[in-house]
Structures are given as structure tokens and as C-alpha cells.
Design a protein around this motif. Structure first.
Motif, mmCIF file in Angstrom:
data_model
loop_
_atom_site.group_PDB
_atom_site.id
_atom_site.type_symbol
_atom_site.label_atom_id
_atom_site.label_comp_id
_atom_site.label_asym_id
_atom_site.label_seq_id
_atom_site.Cartn_x
_atom_site.Cartn_y
_atom_site.Cartn_z
ATOM 1 N N ASP A 1 -3.414 -0.735 -10.839
ATOM 2 C CA ASP A 1 -3.449 0.064 -9.548
ATOM 3 C C ASP A 1 -4.005 -1.015 -8.441
ATOM 4 N N ASN A 2 -4.795 -1.618 -8.935
ATOM 5 C CA ASN A 2 -5.285 -2.787 -7.852
ATOM 6 C C ASN A 2 -4.267 -3.671 -7.518
ATOM 7 N N GLN A 3 -3.485 -4.001 -8.383
ATOM 8 C CA GLN A 3 -2.567 -5.066 -8.418
ATOM 9 C C GLN A 3 -1.189 -4.340 -7.316
ATOM 10 N N ARG A 4 -1.116 -3.220 -7.782
ATOM 11 C CA ARG A 4 -0.029 -2.397 -6.920
ATOM 12 C C ARG A 4 -0.611 -2.213 -5.384
ATOM 13 N N ALA A 5 -1.740 -2.072 -5.318
ATOM 14 C CA ALA A 5 -2.056 -1.769 -4.076
ATOM 15 C C ALA A 5 -2.148 -2.963 -3.285
ATOM 16 N N VAL A 6 -2.416 -4.388 -3.791
ATOM 17 C CA VAL A 6 -2.203 -5.583 -3.188
ATOM 18 C C VAL A 6 -0.972 -5.797 -2.639
ATOM 19 N N ALA A 7 0.099 -5.344 -3.706
ATOM 20 C CA ALA A 7 1.673 -5.745 -3.384
ATOM 21 C C ALA A 7 2.064 -4.781 -2.461
ATOM 22 N N ALA A 8 1.379 -3.694 -2.406
ATOM 23 C CA ALA A 8 1.626 -2.890 -1.277
ATOM 24 C C ALA A 8 1.495 -3.058 0.153
ATOM 25 N N THR A 9 0.348 -3.850 0.195
ATOM 26 C CA THR A 9 -0.484 -4.420 1.325
ATOM 27 C C THR A 9 0.573 -5.588 1.830
ATOM 28 N N LEU A 10 0.926 -6.391 0.959
ATOM 29 C CA LEU A 10 1.681 -7.564 1.234
ATOM 30 C C LEU A 10 3.152 -7.185 1.813
ATOM 31 N N GLU A 11 3.734 -6.074 1.085
ATOM 32 C CA GLU A 11 5.058 -5.634 1.369
ATOM 33 C C GLU A 11 5.031 -4.786 2.700
ATOM 34 N N ALA A 12 3.873 -4.398 3.245
ATOM 35 C CA ALA A 12 3.910 -3.730 4.359
ATOM 36 C C ALA A 12 3.532 -4.402 5.651
ATOM 37 N N PHE A 13 2.551 -5.454 5.332
ATOM 38 C CA PHE A 13 1.817 -6.108 6.544
ATOM 39 C C PHE A 13 1.897 -7.803 6.382
ATOM 40 N N GLY A 14 2.433 -8.105 5.229
ATOM 41 C CA GLY A 14 2.956 -9.538 5.002
ATOM 42 C C GLY A 14 1.745 -10.421 4.819
ATOM 43 N N ARG A 15 0.528 -10.035 4.760
ATOM 44 C CA ARG A 15 -0.329 -10.746 4.368
ATOM 45 C C ARG A 15 -1.728 -9.754 4.042
ATOM 46 N N LEU A 16 -2.833 -10.794 3.643
ATOM 47 C CA LEU A 16 -4.083 -10.054 3.234
ATOM 48 C C LEU A 16 -5.302 -10.821 3.792
ATOM 49 N N ASP A 17 -6.132 -10.350 4.548
ATOM 50 C CA ASP A 17 -7.087 -11.328 5.039
ATOM 51 C C ASP A 17 -8.493 -10.595 4.589
ATOM 52 N N THR A 18 -8.731 -9.631 4.168
ATOM 53 C CA THR A 18 -9.834 -9.111 3.784
ATOM 54 C C THR A 18 -9.866 -8.085 2.806
ATOM 55 N N PHE A 19 -10.419 -8.122 1.467
ATOM 56 C CA PHE A 19 -10.460 -7.026 0.651
ATOM 57 C C PHE A 19 -11.747 -6.416 0.485
ATOM 58 N N VAL A 20 -11.990 -5.070 0.864
ATOM 59 C CA VAL A 20 -13.305 -4.689 0.874
ATOM 60 C C VAL A 20 -13.429 -3.615 -0.338
ATOM 61 N N GLY A 21 -14.489 -3.758 -1.287
ATOM 62 C CA GLY A 21 -14.549 -3.052 -2.353
ATOM 63 C C GLY A 21 -15.748 -1.972 -2.096
#
Length: 270
Positions: free
Chosen positions: A66-86
Motif C-alpha cells: 500500500d505504501n508502494q502504491r501510494a508513492v507510485a500514485a504520487t509520481l504518476e500524478a505529480f511527477g516527483r516526490l519532495d517530502t514524505f510525512v509519516g
């Protein structure tokens, strides 16, 4: 405003309390945000309110997939990830060790640690590659219970203490590519829920009789926090321009818990 313009964040446990306050503040600061949570209705309500600035992912933080899917969805929608907030967590309603039946302990321990510790680690693990590409950061929600006794029961306090070591070790392992920090809120007016089945008396945190007054009297600043009171720290730590050399750091946002007096708060002068 716009401290996070052009940045993308992924926030777990982002549908209520401190989590949704972080999401709203990040959007106000110019970020686009992926929100992971378990309540589909709350996710939909957040998306309706914030529009194209957010995407939502229904999932369980204790599962790597589920975490992996969330990261993949973030990259698909926005093209990058700058901050992960747990941020996702459950409470234990101040349940003492001697009030947990021995035959129930293992199950309760595994359930709480699966969310409060394992969930953070799995989210971090899933986001490492994307954060390395942007030289981004991780920010974790701790608690004054990560440093002091009495803010929860044995399981919650132990889990929060474990996260202090987690932040320091991750900061060590992921430097120089990824900064890793935390925010430690004190008592907050939030509907945080307790682990199901652990304590028959449990209610959401802000429904405990006398909780607000008791929390305010326990600290020098003499007021309970609202979720929004903590969000500036998350913005600061996510900002490269303002926290580019900050890692392995935990910001206390607890009304001065460390300098509280033993007993009732001192009365204010007229």
C-alpha cells in the motif's frame, strides 16, 4: 506563504486531526499533496475541498504494498516526490502494562507497533528512491510521549520512544541525499482513536472528559493545541531554503512540557 511552491508531498494518516491540517497547510504553501488514509469518505471529502492540489490513496500503512502504491500514485500524478510525512498512528488510551491480559498482549503490541512504527518504516522504505532523485526529506509525527512518561500507556509511549531512534538512524543512513526530521506535538484537540479492543473505556482523544482543561493546565503556556498550531514546523522542515542543513532534528511543539511544574500550573498574574 508559498514556502513549498512547486514541491510535492505524500502524507499518511492525512484525513483527520494533525494529518489533515498538514495537508491543508502544505496546499496553502503552494505544494501538491498525495494523501493516504483508510477512510474512503474522509478522503473524498478532502479531495472535494482541495481539488486538483491533492490526490487520495486508500490504504493501510502497515502494508508495504500500500505504501508502494501510494508513492507510485504520487509520481504518476505529480511527477516527483519532495517530502514524505509519516503521520498515521493509533493511541492506547493510557493502558498500563498490568491492565493488559497476558494472552492479549502480543496481539495488541503487534497491532499498535504495526501502525505506529512499522507504518513509518515502510513508508520511508517505499519513498527512498523518489526522495533521492529530488534530494528531499522525510518528516515524522512523534509526540511529547517520545521523550516523557505519562502521555499515554505502555505501548504508545514505548512506540513513540522507538521513533526517536528511527529518525536518528534514518538520518544517518540516508545522508547526504535525504534529510530526516520529526515534530513532537503535545496534547492536541484531535479525534485520535485508540487501538480497538485494548481498553473498553476508550473514546477519541478529544472526547475524554476534562481532557482540554487538564492538558492546558499541565504546561506553562496553559492551553491545548489545535492541529493547525503544529503545521508551521512541518512547512519549515520541508523547505529546502529554510531547513536545508537540518537533519536528525525533532521540533517540540508541546506548550513547554519539559519545563512544566510538578503539580498544578502556576496561576497567571492579574
Amino acid at each position: 506563504m508559498a514556502w513549498l511552491k512547486g514541491q510535492v508531498a505524500l502524507v499518511t494518516g492525512g484525513t483527520g486531526g494533525i494529518g489533515s491540517a498538514i495537508v491543508r497547510r502544505y496546499v496553502a504553501e503552494g505544494a501538491r499533496v498525495a494523501v493516504m488514509g483508510r477512510d474512503a469518505a474522509q478522503l473524498a471529502a478532502l479531495a472535494d475541498t482541495l481539488g486538483d492540489a491533492v490526490i487520495t490513496i486508500e490504504g493501510d500503512v502497515s502494508r508495504y504494498q500500500d505504501n508502494q502504491r501510494a508513492v507510485a500514485a504520487t509520481l504518476e500524478a505529480f511527477g516527483r516526490l519532495d517530502t514524505f510525512v509519516g503521520n498515521a498512528a493509533v493511541f492506547d488510551y493510557f493502558t498500563r502494562l498490568d491492565r493488559i491480559a497476558p494472552e492479549e498482549f502480543e496481539g495488541a503490541f503487534q497491532k499498535l507497533f504495526a501502525t505506529n512504527v512499522q507504518g513509518y518504516l515502510l513508508g520511508a522504505q517505499a519513498s527512498i528512491e523518489a526522495l533521492r532523485e529530488t534530494r528531499g526529506s522525510m518528516i515524522f509525527t512523534l509526540s511529547n510521549s517520545a521523550f516523557y512518561a505519562g502521555g499515554g500507556g505502555i505501548l504508545y509511549v514505548t512506540a513513540k520512544h522507538a521513533l526517536v531512534g528511527m529518525i536518528r538512524q534514518l538520518a544517518y543512513e540516508l545522508a547526504p541525499d535525504i534529510r530526516v526530521n520529526g515534530v513532537a506535538p503535545g496534547a492536541t484537540n484531535t479525534p485520535m482513536k485508540s487501538l480497538e479492543g485494548l481498553n473498553s473505556r476508550s473514546v477519541p482523544l478529544n472526547q475524554i472528559p476534562g481532557f482540554e482543561a487538564g492538558a492546558a493546565q499541565a504546561v506553562p503556556l496553559q492551553r491545548i493545541a489545535e492541529p493547525e498550531d503544529h503545521t508551521g514546523h512541518y512547512v519549515l522542515l520541508a523547505s529546502r531554503e529554510n531547513s536545508g542543513l537540518t537533519t536528525a532534528n525533532i521540533i517540540h511543539s508541546d506548550g513547554g512540557w519539559e519545563i512544566r511544574s510538578a503539580g498544578a500550573a502556576k496561576p497567571r498574574k492579574a
